[in-house]
Design an enzyme around this catalytic site. Structure first.
Site, PDB file in Angstrom:
ATOM      1  N   GLU A   1      15.417  54.944 -99.211  1.00 27.02           N
ATOM      2  CA  GLU A   1      15.749  56.267 -99.774  1.00 27.02           C
ATOM      3  C   GLU A   1      14.561  56.846-100.532  1.00 27.02           C
ATOM      4  O   GLU A   1      14.298  58.044-100.497  1.00 27.02           O
ATOM      5  CB  GLU A   1      16.960  56.156-100.718  1.00 27.02           C
ATOM      6  CG  GLU A   1      18.282  55.977-100.003  1.00 27.02           C
ATOM      7  CD  GLU A   1      18.512  57.021 -98.912  1.00 27.02           C
ATOM      8  OE1 GLU A   1      18.202  58.204 -99.128  1.00 27.02           O
ATOM      9  OE2 GLU A   1      18.978  56.632 -97.815  1.00 27.02           O
TER      10      GLU A   1
ATOM     11  N   HIS B   1      13.077  51.370 -86.694  1.00 32.76           N
ATOM     12  CA  HIS B   1      11.881  50.514 -86.753  1.00 32.76           C
ATOM     13  C   HIS B   1      11.199  50.626 -88.125  1.00 32.76           C
ATOM     14  O   HIS B   1      10.870  49.636 -88.762  1.00 32.76           O
ATOM     15  CB  HIS B   1      10.904  50.904 -85.639  1.00 32.76           C
ATOM     16  CG  HIS B   1       9.551  50.294 -85.802  1.00 32.76           C
ATOM     17  ND1 HIS B   1       9.324  48.956 -85.585  1.00 32.76           N
ATOM     18  CD2 HIS B   1       8.369  50.837 -86.206  1.00 32.76           C
ATOM     19  CE1 HIS B   1       8.045  48.702 -85.840  1.00 32.76           C
ATOM     20  NE2 HIS B   1       7.456  49.814 -86.216  1.00 32.76           N
TER      21      HIS B   1
HETATM   22  C1  LIG Z   1      -2.143  46.166 -81.654  1.00 29.98           C
HETATM   23  C2  LIG Z   1      -1.035  47.101 -82.028  1.00 29.98           C
HETATM   24  N1  LIG Z   1      -0.491  47.893 -81.089  1.00 29.98           N
HETATM   25  C3  LIG Z   1       0.513  48.733 -81.422  1.00 29.98           C
HETATM   26  C4  LIG Z   1       0.961  48.804 -82.709  1.00 29.98           C
HETATM   27  C5  LIG Z   1       2.086  49.784 -83.057  1.00 29.98           C
HETATM   28  N2  LIG Z   1       3.299  49.025 -83.349  1.00 29.98           N
HETATM   29  C6  LIG Z   1       3.643  48.741 -84.618  1.00 29.98           C
HETATM   30  S1  LIG Z   1       5.033  47.839 -84.704  1.00 29.98           S
HETATM   31  C7  LIG Z   1       5.224  47.847 -83.036  1.00 29.98           C
HETATM   32  C8  LIG Z   1       6.404  47.143 -82.401  1.00 29.98           C
HETATM   33  C9  LIG Z   1       6.401  45.674 -82.615  1.00 29.98           C
HETATM   34  O1  LIG Z   1       7.628  45.127 -82.222  1.00 29.98           O
HETATM   35  P1  LIG Z   1       8.026  43.652 -82.500  1.00 29.98           P
HETATM   36  O2  LIG Z   1       6.839  42.767 -82.387  1.00 29.98           O
HETATM   37  O3  LIG Z   1       9.186  43.332 -81.654  1.00 29.98           O
HETATM   38  O4  LIG Z   1       8.436  43.626 -84.063  1.00 29.98           O
HETATM   39  P2  LIG Z   1       9.640  44.381 -84.786  1.00 29.98           P
HETATM   40  O5  LIG Z   1       9.106  45.715 -85.245  1.00 29.98           O
HETATM   41  O6  LIG Z   1      10.740  44.513 -83.812  1.00 29.98           O
HETATM   42  O7  LIG Z   1      10.005  43.550 -85.970  1.00 29.98           O
HETATM   43  C10 LIG Z   1       4.199  48.557 -82.424  1.00 29.98           C
HETATM   44  C11 LIG Z   1       4.087  48.768 -80.979  1.00 29.98           C
HETATM   45  C12 LIG Z   1       0.352  47.972 -83.668  1.00 29.98           C
HETATM   46  N3  LIG Z   1       0.720  47.966 -84.934  1.00 29.98           N
HETATM   47  N4  LIG Z   1      -0.645  47.126 -83.306  1.00 29.98           N
END
Ligand SMILES: Cc1ncc(C[n+]2csc(CCOP(=O)(O)OP(=O)(O)O)c2C)c(N)n1
Ligand SMILES: [Mg+2]
Length: 442
Positions: A114, A329
């Site tokens: 929030e 997310h």
């Molecule tokens: C190298 C890189 N590519 C893309 C991103 C953008 N990004 C941030 S979080 C995310 C998703 C990650 O998902 P997951 O590993 O399943 O973790 P969750 O958020 O579900 O906990 C992405 C694509 C990043 N931070 N670093």
């Protein structure tokens, strides 16, 4: 290839001794990996590192022909212990501590979420629905085991003793932030609590964690490393390199995958084709377990058992904890654009780690509505107190952006620092400098 065939011929003629000598001279890997006894060579392939039999069936292995690796659990969705000896019997005090931690994290998440929505902090990530993976795993570790996180593991740090004041100070980037205001919110770190500072570039922590675990092994320290990561991060090249290095170097590390169903908007059905992340473990030659991440007791037992393998066998372990990301997310995301409200509601109402642990406690008369009401008020009071205090605190001096990054400030940073100071000398009145430590008179 030529050498292998020659060896086989030599052995057929009974020239085993000659063969052995030749083998020793020609290739150390052959002698290291292959059983060159004559009787075995006819039966089995002699390829270096091979554990296979011969087959005459032309048959492709297709993962869809195999059932998925089962999900280990201790409690059902009603908090009932499934097997009589399945309960880890952690006792009322420990279970209450776990429950209070999980719900405190939930309350902190609500307030900070929030707070971002109101523009008070720049960014935030909640852990709704994943509390069981955080607390169940961290409770099974020793406090000096080293933790590498991804970013959605605040509960792990909370279990270690990171205070609400410390969480809030980091998110506000105030003078008490251990990172001196240099990181985005949720990029926590604590040297005292053996929690390596978050860098949210996906999977960077994984090879680093392997390196650290290798160092701990060489020190014979009795400590292990746990490395948290998401199922999305598992698609990064760094993840594969880390898993293979850990396996081949026999590192005492737990790879703890939080499979929460999504990588921002990418669902798992688009993330991989095989049997999830656990399905990769045997390919790396790694002890592997898939666990119900919403069953805090199962996560606890899985992590405790993995820790024993790390220490007693000096080997890595892969745990895939199945869970669900109930929140968006991050504050930069609106998940209604890619998933249904009904889907989220199912996990929130029918399979939540907090309500499951609560049911377990209620069955033992360790918890009831009255205790819940009191704790809700008390935890909210604690969170609000830390929140108000953090917001009031001044920010670090802007110089902190430049110092303490490198051992000695390199020339390009010195130049930028001087340029900023010059700028503030002329235009300081346009900035709220009074809110920055030691800059009110600038
Ligand atoms: C190298 C890189 N590519 C893309 C991103 C953008 N990004 C941030 S979080 C995310 C998703 C990650 O998902 P997951 O590993 O399943 O973790 P969750 O958020 O579900 O906990 C992405 C694509 C990043 N931070 N670093
Ligand atoms: Mg994910």
């Amino acid at each position: 290839m030529f050498v292998s065939r020659s060896l086989i011929k030599l052995q057929r003629y009974g020239l085993i001794k000659v063969c052995r000598n030749l083998c020793n001279q020609s290739s150390t890997t052959s002698t290291g990996n292959v059983d060159l006894k004559l009787e075995n060579l006819e039966e089995k392939p002699a390829f270096p590192g091979s554990r296979s039999k011969w087959t005459s069936q032309l048959e492709f292995i297709r993962s869809e022909n195999y059932e998925g690796i089962p999900v280990y659990r201790v409690m059902d969705r009603e908090g009932k212990i499934i097997e009589p000896d399945g309960d880890p019997n952690l006792g009322q005090e420990m279970i209450t501590k776990l429950y209070k931690g999980m719900t405190l994290l939930n309350t902190m998440d609500r307030v900070l979420y929030e707070s971002q929505r109101q523009g008070r902090i720049s960014f935030y990530m909640t852990s709704y629905g994943e509390e069981g993976t955080h607390f169940g795993s961290s409770a099974a570790l020793r406090s000096d085991d080293l933790i590498f996180g991804q970013y959605r593991e605040a509960g792990v740090l909370m279990w270690r003793g990171f205070t609400l004041d410390q969480f809030m100070s980091q998110c506000y980037g105030n003078i008490d932030d251990l990172g001196k205001g240099r990181q985005m919110p949720v990029h926590y770190g604590s040297k005292d609590l053996n929690f390596v500072t978050i860098s949210s570039t996906l999977a960077t922590q994984m090879p680093q964690a392997v390196g650290a675990s290798y160092a701990l092994k060489r020190q014979g320290s009795g400590r292990i490393v746990i490395c948290y990561f998401g199922e999305g991060a598992s698609s990064e090249g760094d993840a594969h390199a880390a898993l293979n290095f850990a396996a081949t170097l026999d590192c005492p590390i737990i790879f703890f995958c939080r499979n929460n169903g999504y990588a921002i908007s990418t669902p798992t059905r688009e993330q991989y084709r095989g049997d999830g992340i656990a399905g990769r473990g045997p390919g790396y030659g790694m002890a592997t377990l898939r666990v119900d991440g919403n069953d805090t007791l199962a996560v606890y037992k899985a992590t405790a058992a993995a820790r024993r393998i790390c220490l007693e066998e000096s080997k890595p372990v892969l745990i895939e904890a199945m869970t669900y990301r109930i929140g968006h997310h991050s504050t930069s995301d609106d998940s209604t654009a890619y998933r249904s409200v009904d889907e989220v509601r199912f996990w929130h109402q029918k399979d939540h780690p907090i309500s499951r642990l609560r049911k377990y406690m209620e069955q033992r008369s360790w918890w009831n509505d009255e205790l819940e009401k009191d704790w809700k008020e008390e935890s909210k009071r604690q969170v609000m107190q830390a929140f108000v205090a953090a917001e009031k605190k001044i920010k670090p001096n802007v110089k902190e952006m430049f110092t303490d990054v490198y051992d000695e400030m390199p020339p390009h940073l010195t130049e930028q620092y001087e340029s900023l100071m010059e700028h503030l000398k002329h235009y300081g009145e346009h900035y709220p400098l009074k809110k920055f430590n030691g800059m009110g008179d600038s």
